[in-house]
Design a protein around this motif. Structure first.
Motif, short mmCIF file in Angstrom:
data_model
loop_
_atom_site.label_atom_id
_atom_site.label_comp_id
_atom_site.label_asym_id
_atom_site.label_seq_id
_atom_site.Cartn_x
_atom_site.Cartn_y
_atom_site.Cartn_z
N ASN A 193 0.71 10.57 -9.11
CA ASN A 193 1.04 9.23 -8.60
C ASN A 193 -0.22 8.51 -8.14
N THR A 194 -0.06 7.25 -7.82
CA THR A 194 -1.17 6.43 -7.31
C THR A 194 -0.97 6.15 -5.83
N PHE A 195 -1.98 6.49 -5.03
CA PHE A 195 -1.94 6.25 -3.59
C PHE A 195 -3.19 5.48 -3.16
N HIS A 196 -3.07 4.81 -2.01
CA HIS A 196 -4.20 4.05 -1.46
C HIS A 196 -4.86 4.76 -0.29
N LEU A 197 -4.14 5.70 0.34
CA LEU A 197 -4.67 6.40 1.50
C LEU A 197 -3.87 7.69 1.68
N VAL A 198 -4.54 8.72 2.24
CA VAL A 198 -3.88 10.00 2.50
C VAL A 198 -4.00 10.34 3.99
N LEU A 199 -2.86 10.66 4.62
CA LEU A 199 -2.84 11.24 5.96
C LEU A 199 -2.66 12.74 5.77
N LEU A 200 -3.64 13.51 6.22
CA LEU A 200 -3.69 14.92 5.83
C LEU A 200 -3.78 15.83 7.05
N TYR B 160 0.84 -1.19 0.00
CA TYR B 160 0.00 0.00 0.00
C TYR B 160 0.88 1.25 0.00
N SER B 161 0.47 2.24 -0.80
CA SER B 161 1.20 3.50 -0.90
C SER B 161 0.38 4.60 -0.21
N ILE B 162 1.02 5.31 0.71
CA ILE B 162 0.32 6.29 1.53
C ILE B 162 0.99 7.66 1.40
N LEU B 163 0.18 8.67 1.12
CA LEU B 163 0.66 10.05 1.03
C LEU B 163 0.50 10.71 2.39
N VAL B 164 1.61 11.16 2.96
CA VAL B 164 1.62 11.84 4.25
C VAL B 164 1.79 13.34 4.00
N VAL B 165 0.78 14.13 4.38
CA VAL B 165 0.82 15.57 4.18
C VAL B 165 0.96 16.23 5.56
N GLU B 166 2.19 16.64 5.89
CA GLU B 166 2.49 17.13 7.24
C GLU B 166 3.68 18.08 7.16
N ASP B 167 3.52 19.30 7.70
CA ASP B 167 4.60 20.28 7.59
C ASP B 167 5.54 20.29 8.78
N HIS B 168 5.26 19.50 9.82
CA HIS B 168 6.17 19.40 10.95
C HIS B 168 7.06 18.17 10.76
N GLU C 98 6.83 2.51 7.40
CA GLU C 98 7.83 1.59 6.85
C GLU C 98 7.86 0.28 7.63
N ASN C 99 7.77 0.38 8.97
CA ASN C 99 7.79 -0.82 9.81
C ASN C 99 6.58 -1.71 9.56
N GLU C 100 5.46 -1.07 9.15
CA GLU C 100 4.24 -1.83 8.89
C GLU C 100 4.20 -2.38 7.46
N GLY C 101 5.21 -2.07 6.67
CA GLY C 101 5.26 -2.57 5.30
C GLY C 101 4.59 -1.68 4.28
N TYR C 102 4.28 -0.43 4.66
CA TYR C 102 3.67 0.51 3.74
C TYR C 102 4.75 1.37 3.08
N GLN C 103 4.41 1.92 1.93
CA GLN C 103 5.30 2.86 1.25
C GLN C 103 4.78 4.28 1.51
N GLY C 104 5.55 5.08 2.24
CA GLY C 104 5.12 6.43 2.57
C GLY C 104 5.79 7.47 1.71
N THR C 105 5.02 8.46 1.28
CA THR C 105 5.54 9.60 0.52
C THR C 105 5.18 10.87 1.27
N LEU C 106 6.15 11.75 1.49
CA LEU C 106 5.92 12.95 2.28
C LEU C 106 5.70 14.17 1.39
N MET D 166 -1.49 3.64 13.25
CA MET D 166 -1.28 2.48 12.38
C MET D 166 -2.49 1.55 12.41
N ARG D 167 -3.11 1.39 13.57
CA ARG D 167 -4.31 0.55 13.66
C ARG D 167 -5.46 1.14 12.87
N ARG D 168 -5.60 2.46 12.94
CA ARG D 168 -6.66 3.11 12.18
C ARG D 168 -6.42 2.99 10.67
N ILE D 169 -5.15 3.13 10.27
CA ILE D 169 -4.80 2.99 8.86
C ILE D 169 -5.12 1.57 8.38
#
Length: 226
Positions: free
Chosen positions: A44-51, A2-10, A22-30, A109-112
């Motif tokens: 790009n193609t993502f499966h979930l967004v953390l926003l 799974y590919s996840i887009l992380v949108v976070e400025d901190h 990464e530890n959960e086996g996901y591919q994260g993009t910042l 991670m559980r929620r994801i």
């Protein structure tokens, strides 16, 4: 994967989140701001967004609004605010979940994991195919003759709709609703642009398409004869 887009400025928060992904086996993009997030999402193609909500310039609500114009991808909002009005606003715009800062990375991670499981259930068919095209629903990847063709999220949703409704004449309005949902408020001519780009990627000769045929005055049909 799974590919996840992380949108976070901190950076301190994003580094922790990316490490746990990464530890959960996901591919994260910042993406560190809203503009960068939309550029990544459209290319790009993502499966979930953390926003994250609170960002300078283009905030999380604006990013969510733009995403929902073309995609129903699951979105988890990250916010330091606890006011009920912020949650309601996010849910009204199509957010799937909320996590309040400071949060437990393990809880996140559980929620994801739970949201991905609901969105991409393993018992569903994972591969859609037509001719020499194969669409992997889990990885959101498109293959032609077993070679991967890079597609954006919008293009993936479009080709998925076409394959499911193969040999059916669809109007632009029908395609928008089936691919992007009833809430999509883009122009119907956006579909023409998506089709043009998709033809460039899947057709041997885009000027003489074998997959996506134009039905002048109506819309498009995937497969079958012209």
């Amino acid at each position: 994967m799974y590919s996840i887009l992380v949108v976070e400025d901190h950076r301190e928060i994003s580094n922790i989140v990316l490490k746990y992904l990464e530890n959960e086996g996901y591919q994260g993009t910042l993406a560190e701001n809203g503009i960068e997030a939309l550029e990544y999402f459209n290319g790009n193609t993502f499966h979930l967004v953390l926003l994250d909500i609170m960002m300078p310039g283009v905030d999380g609500f604006q990013v969510l609004s733009e995403i929902r114009k073309i995609s129903d991808i699951p979105v988890i909002m990250l916010t330091a605010k606890q006011e009920e009005v912020d949650k309601l606003r996010g849910f009204d715009q199509g957010a799937d979940d909320y996590v309040i800062k400071p949060f437990s990375p393990r809880e996140l991670m559980r929620r994801i994991k739970a949201l991905l499981k609901r969105t991409y259930p393993s018992h569903d068919a994972q591969i859609l195919s037509y001719g020499n095209l194969e669409l992997d629903l889990k990885s959101m990847k498109l293959f032609k003759d077993q070679h991967e063709i890079m597609v954006t999220t919008a293009e993936f949703l479009l080709i998925k709709t076409f394959i499911i409704h193969q040999e059916q004449v669809l109007s632009r309005e029908q395609i928008m609703a089936l691919a992007f949902g009833e809430a999509y408020d883009g122009y119907d001519r956006n579909i023409d642009s998506y089709v043009k780009r998709l033809r460039q990627k899947i057709e041997d000769d885009p000027k003489e398409p074998m997959f996506i045929h134009t039905k002048y005055g109506i819309g498009y049909v995937f497969g079958g004869k012209k």
